[in-house]
Design a protein around this motif. Structure first.
Motif, short mmCIF file in Angstrom:
data_model
loop_
_atom_site.label_atom_id
_atom_site.label_comp_id
_atom_site.label_asym_id
_atom_site.label_seq_id
_atom_site.Cartn_x
_atom_site.Cartn_y
_atom_site.Cartn_z
N GLU A 187 34.73 48.86 39.03
CA GLU A 187 35.25 48.96 40.41
C GLU A 187 34.11 48.96 41.41
OE1 GLU A 187 38.23 48.93 41.93
OE2 GLU A 187 39.32 48.66 40.05
N GLY A 231 36.31 45.33 40.45
CA GLY A 231 37.71 45.66 40.25
C GLY A 231 38.43 44.77 39.26
N SER A 263 35.02 48.52 50.40
CA SER A 263 35.52 48.30 49.05
C SER A 263 36.74 47.39 49.08
CB SER A 263 35.89 49.64 48.42
OG SER A 263 36.45 49.44 47.15
N SER A 322 38.91 45.83 45.86
CA SER A 322 39.10 45.58 44.44
C SER A 322 39.85 44.28 44.21
CB SER A 322 39.89 46.73 43.81
OG SER A 322 40.19 46.44 42.46
N GLN A 359 41.81 43.57 41.90
CA GLN A 359 43.18 43.84 41.47
C GLN A 359 44.15 43.99 42.64
OE1 GLN A 359 44.45 43.64 38.44
NE2 GLN A 359 42.45 43.06 37.70
#
Length: 180
Positions: A84, A113, A148, A150, A152
């Motif tokens: 991550e 991620g 950040s 990710s 996903q």
């Protein structure tokens, strides 16, 4: 910034990087030596970006499998890797390059991620025998900067991949997938 071998080991121990299976002896000064998995997809006939790729799947026997020029092989990494926190960069190395094997030239970036067993694009200059579990390249981990995000959570078409994946460009061409 590229993590050093000791930094990769520390990030694995801290749970910030997943490498499964992890073998500390496979760490190098700035990378992890990844291995070829035991499955190959051999792409058949002419390829068309607007349709799913036709393939035959085979298991690489312990005594090896001969790759031949002019064929596109899709392989898979033995290791499942991800983080991550860090992005990944996967490539072949001089040990297989010296055998005339080109691997994963077009898509070396693994987003933060995204924990996967990598699909590998494999081509060869001359016939060459390969073996399951042989060292096939280097994986580096890169520090990310900025907010950040990710992989996903992005809704990208390969977010659920965990093994050999054919091109899904046909989904975009047919209007089923995301658009750039």
């Amino acid at each position: 910034m590229i993590l050093t071998g000791p930094a990769i080991a520390a990030a694995v121990a801290a749970g910030e990087i997943a490498i499964d299976p992890f073998e500390p002896a496979r760490l190098s000064p700035n990378a992890y030596d990844w291995r070829l998995g035991s499955t190959l997809r051999i792409c058949d006939g002419d390829l068309d970006a607007a349709t799913p790729t036709v393939f035959n799947e085979t298991t690489i026997p312990d005594d090896g499998f001969v790759l031949v020029p002019g064929v596109l092989y899709l392989g898979v990494t033995h290791e499942r890797t991800g983080s991550e926190r860090y992005a990944q960069f996967l490539n072949g190395d001089c040990t297989i390059g010296a055998l005339g094997i080109w691997v994963h030239v077009s898509a070396p970036l693994g987003h933060a991620g995204h924990a996967i067993r990598w699909t590998l694009e494999i081509r060869v200059a001359r016939p060459v025998r390969v073996y399951p579990g042989m060292t096939f390249g280097k994986l580096v981990f890169l520090q990310t900067f900025g907010g950040s995000c990710s992989y996903q959570s992005t809704g990208r078409k390969y977010r659920h991949s965990d093994g050999i994946d054919i091109s899904r460009l046909y989904e975009e061409i047919q209007g089923e997938g995301e658009r750039p």
